[in-house]
Design an enzyme around this catalytic site. Sequence first.
Site, mmCIF file in Angstrom:
data_model
loop_
_atom_site.group_PDB
_atom_site.id
_atom_site.type_symbol
_atom_site.label_atom_id
_atom_site.label_comp_id
_atom_site.label_asym_id
_atom_site.label_seq_id
_atom_site.Cartn_x
_atom_site.Cartn_y
_atom_site.Cartn_z
ATOM 1 N N HIS A 68 0.932 -1.145 -0.132
ATOM 2 C CA HIS A 68 -0.360 0.182 0.038
ATOM 3 C C HIS A 68 1.090 1.117 0.098
ATOM 4 C CE1 HIS A 68 -3.953 -1.921 0.518
ATOM 5 N NE2 HIS A 68 -3.842 -2.514 1.164
ATOM 6 N N HIS A 153 7.991 -7.889 3.973
ATOM 7 C CA HIS A 153 6.338 -7.408 3.628
ATOM 8 C C HIS A 153 5.621 -8.884 3.071
ATOM 9 C CE1 HIS A 153 3.408 -4.620 4.987
ATOM 10 N NE2 HIS A 153 3.177 -5.006 3.336
ATOM 11 N N HIS A 178 2.890 -7.755 7.175
ATOM 12 C CA HIS A 178 1.743 -7.214 6.377
ATOM 13 C C HIS A 178 0.042 -8.028 7.027
ATOM 14 C CE1 HIS A 178 -0.365 -7.765 2.425
ATOM 15 N NE2 HIS A 178 -0.768 -9.327 1.931
#
Length: 269
Positions: A68, A153, A178
Amino acid sequence: MKLLFLGDIVGRTARDAIVSDLPALRADLDVDFVIVNGENAAGGFGITAAICEDLFNAGVDVVTLGNHAWDQREALVHIEREPRLIRPVNFPAGTPGRGAGLFETAKGERVLVINAMGRVFMDPLDDPFAAIEREIGACPLGEAADAIIVDFHGEATSEKMAMGHFCDGRASLVVGTHSHVPTADAQILPGGTAYQTDAGMCGDYNSVIGMEKDEPLNRFLSKIPTARFQAASGEATLCGVFVETDASGLARRIEPVRVGGRLKPALPA
């Protein structure tokens, strides 16, 4: 050296908890260096320059990102200006920002922070293993760096575990982010690298991975989106890991950290 890593910050209540609780937590644990994953800090989607500044003012040394990273478009510009904000190192060539950085503690110790993103059940990116190999090879533990922290992640526990063993003996800490749930496998691997599959999130655990429950439940039940996801706004739990290294930069101690909110508290003695 004493290191504190906090998992994905989800929404305002988590940010507020960091700002209010981190200064005392850092002092109580006598921490030398703090890393947080901030890819969900802006309402669950991305990060802004103002949020970065709040985190740094609270005592965070480096902010890592993930899938993100660019949800807030200003991050594409801010990351070029702010070396303490890093994104996954295996993003394609030409992506703004840096995937690793060598930072100095107040005591003059050198800490290499690497952020990488997995490829299993995630967006297809460059090989994270090859990318991390390049970074560790260019700045080896005990030579150019006094500590090395890898924020991996990823979605798959198998890929995260593989990365831990891949870096074993060459990094101080490999920790997953994550999946927003703290795993119970904090350990020191045979070569001396501290490892935990996921640090967990900093956020409201009366939620679906940090989001208000109604819309995720609706989508699971009906497969029809009816609203945007909203970050849950209840009291946040700060989740992460505390690591203490020896003179070689390898770990001699790893402890889970959970402060506030709904989860059972955990702090290093």
